[in-house]
Design an enzyme around this catalytic site. Structure first.
Site, PDB file in Angstrom:
ATOM      1  N   GLY A 295       0.720  -1.276   0.089  1.00  0.00           N
ATOM      2  CA  GLY A 295       0.152   0.141  -0.013  1.00  0.00           C
ATOM      3  C   GLY A 295       1.023   1.333   0.000  1.00  0.00           C
ATOM      4  O   GLY A 295       0.369   2.190  -0.361  1.00  0.00           O
TER       5      GLY A 295
ATOM      6  N   ASP B 292       0.908   3.545   4.172  1.00  0.00           N
ATOM      7  CA  ASP B 292      -0.370   4.268   3.598  1.00  0.00           C
ATOM      8  C   ASP B 292      -1.347   4.669   4.784  1.00  0.00           C
ATOM      9  O   ASP B 292      -1.604   5.675   4.678  1.00  0.00           O
ATOM     10  CB  ASP B 292      -0.681   3.457   2.640  1.00  0.00           C
ATOM     11  CG  ASP B 292      -1.296   2.208   3.055  1.00  0.00           C
ATOM     12  OD1 ASP B 292      -0.900   1.674   3.879  1.00  0.00           O
ATOM     13  OD2 ASP B 292      -2.010   1.616   2.096  1.00  0.00           O
TER      14      ASP B 292
ATOM     15  N   ASP C 270      -4.011   1.975  11.008  1.00  0.00           N
ATOM     16  CA  ASP C 270      -5.578   1.614  11.276  1.00  0.00           C
ATOM     17  C   ASP C 270      -5.384   1.129  12.755  1.00  0.00           C
ATOM     18  O   ASP C 270      -5.245   1.883  13.910  1.00  0.00           O
ATOM     19  CB  ASP C 270      -5.777   0.346  10.298  1.00  0.00           C
ATOM     20  CG  ASP C 270      -7.345   0.066  10.384  1.00  0.00           C
ATOM     21  OD1 ASP C 270      -7.992   0.844  11.100  1.00  0.00           O
ATOM     22  OD2 ASP C 270      -7.588  -0.452   9.343  1.00  0.00           O
TER      23      ASP C 270
ATOM     24  N   PHE D 235     -13.602   2.641   4.518  1.00  0.00           N
ATOM     25  CA  PHE D 235     -13.026   2.046   3.938  1.00  0.00           C
ATOM     26  C   PHE D 235     -12.507   2.720   2.464  1.00  0.00           C
ATOM     27  O   PHE D 235     -13.276   2.828   1.532  1.00  0.00           O
ATOM     28  CB  PHE D 235     -13.707   0.528   3.279  1.00  0.00           C
ATOM     29  CG  PHE D 235     -12.869  -0.412   2.905  1.00  0.00           C
ATOM     30  CD1 PHE D 235     -12.507  -1.614   3.684  1.00  0.00           C
ATOM     31  CD2 PHE D 235     -12.347  -0.193   1.490  1.00  0.00           C
ATOM     32  CE1 PHE D 235     -11.919  -2.646   3.021  1.00  0.00           C
ATOM     33  CE2 PHE D 235     -11.307  -1.424   1.063  1.00  0.00           C
ATOM     34  CZ  PHE D 235     -11.171  -2.383   1.793  1.00  0.00           C
TER      35      PHE D 235
ATOM     36  N   ARG E  87      -5.493   0.329  -6.784  1.00  0.00           N
ATOM     37  CA  ARG E  87      -4.179   0.954  -6.142  1.00  0.00           C
ATOM     38  C   ARG E  87      -3.605   2.127  -6.988  1.00  0.00           C
ATOM     39  O   ARG E  87      -3.020   2.752  -6.482  1.00  0.00           O
ATOM     40  CB  ARG E  87      -3.108  -0.197  -6.070  1.00  0.00           C
ATOM     41  CG  ARG E  87      -3.282  -1.127  -5.121  1.00  0.00           C
ATOM     42  CD  ARG E  87      -2.011  -1.906  -4.824  1.00  0.00           C
ATOM     43  NE  ARG E  87      -2.042  -3.262  -4.057  1.00  0.00           N
ATOM     44  CZ  ARG E  87      -2.096  -3.368  -2.623  1.00  0.00           C
ATOM     45  NH1 ARG E  87      -2.099  -2.386  -1.837  1.00  0.00           N
ATOM     46  NH2 ARG E  87      -2.431  -4.392  -2.202  1.00  0.00           N
TER      47      ARG E  87
HETATM   48  C1  PRP Z   1      -2.722  -2.310   5.347  1.00  0.00           C
HETATM   49  C2  PRP Z   1      -1.940  -1.173   5.333  1.00  0.00           C
HETATM   50  C3  PRP Z   1      -1.110  -1.208   6.503  1.00  0.00           C
HETATM   51  C4  PRP Z   1      -1.809  -1.877   7.415  1.00  0.00           C
HETATM   52  C5  PRP Z   1      -2.446  -1.052   8.552  1.00  0.00           C
HETATM   53  O1  PRP Z   1      -1.769  -3.156   4.734  1.00  0.00           O
HETATM   54  O2  PRP Z   1      -1.132  -0.903   4.231  1.00  0.00           O
HETATM   55  O3  PRP Z   1       0.026  -1.765   6.303  1.00  0.00           O
HETATM   56  O4  PRP Z   1      -2.943  -2.630   6.708  1.00  0.00           O
HETATM   57  O5  PRP Z   1      -3.402  -1.843   9.168  1.00  0.00           O
HETATM   58  P1  PRP Z   1      -2.998  -2.305  10.871  1.00  0.00           P
HETATM   59  O6  PRP Z   1      -2.715  -0.730  11.768  1.00  0.00           O
HETATM   60  O7  PRP Z   1      -4.564  -2.452  11.372  1.00  0.00           O
HETATM   61  O8  PRP Z   1      -2.153  -2.977  11.068  1.00  0.00           O
HETATM   62  P2  PRP Z   1      -2.637  -4.594   4.184  1.00  0.00           P
HETATM   63  O9  PRP Z   1      -2.533  -5.700   4.962  1.00  0.00           O
HETATM   64  O10 PRP Z   1      -4.006  -4.070   3.618  1.00  0.00           O
HETATM   65  O11 PRP Z   1      -1.657  -4.953   2.810  1.00  0.00           O
HETATM   66  P3  PRP Z   1      -1.316  -4.020   1.529  1.00  0.00           P
HETATM   67  O12 PRP Z   1      -0.655  -2.771   2.123  1.00  0.00           O
HETATM   68  O13 PRP Z   1      -0.453  -5.111   0.709  1.00  0.00           O
HETATM   69  O14 PRP Z   1      -2.653  -3.519   0.945  1.00  0.00           O
END
Ligand code: PRP
Length: 173
Positions: free
Chosen positions: A41, A97, A100, A149, A162
């Protein structure tokens, strides 16, 4: 299309980038910076921000996988650091990115600190503070958002969206 409502426009992103870069440049010691992005991301934002810094930068990558019941991380995060690059003794900027629940960022920061960088700053494009499960924050935040979302500018839904130039609210039809 289920991702039509623009939350953060391309123009807002483009005007925030140099502001963030200036903040970060002020906070980081002078000299080269090792920019570490969390795949996948962070790639779009991370490359744009690294270029906006206007410094001698090298790039490193971490890959995070979450395990547990349900769609999102339940605190069990595994990090693949094979493409991290050299961290010890260097000034490091960690970029993601979205912040959360905080599990991914927290685990990643622990791994980087263990490798003894000269300094470590952290930056996220978006912060969703109301979702936090771990007591953690980023040093620099592009935009604080509500619990939507979101997709685009690096963020996906099942790997789609993306490469959108802006950030949109995903609302399945
Ligand atoms: C998403 C985002 C963060 C993480 C945040 O990655 O890019 O790295 O989740 O979530 P958290 O604070 O609850 O841990 P994702 O697992 O969707 O993978 P991606 O970046 O490959 O889309």
């Amino acid at each position: 299309m289920p991702a039509e409502e623009i939350l953060i426009s391309q123009a807002r992103i483009e005007s925030r980038l140099p502001e963030l870069a200036a903040e970060i440049n002020e906070a980081l010691p002078e000299g080269p910076v090792h920019v570490v992005m969390i795949l996948k991301g962070a790639i779009v934002f991370g490359v744009d921000l690294a270029r906006a810094l206007g410094r001698n930068t090298t790039l490193g990558f971490l890959s995070a996988s979450s395990y547990g019941a349900g769609m999102k991380s339940k605190g069990r995060v595994e990090i693949d650091a094979r493409h991290l690059g050299e961290v010890e003794g260097r000034n490091v900027l960690l970029i993601d990115d979205i912040l959360d629940t905080g599990h991914t960022f927290s685990k990643t920061i622990d791994i980087l600190r263990d490798k003894r960088p000269a300094s470590l700053r952290t930056c996220v494009l978006m912060d969703k503070p109301e979702r936090r499960e771990v007591d953690i924050h980023a040093d620099h935040v592009g935009f604080a958002i509500e619990n939507h979302f979101v997709v685009g500018y690096g963020l996906d839904c099942d790997e789609a969206y993306r490469t959108l130039p802006d950030i949109r609210i995903y609302a399945p039809e």
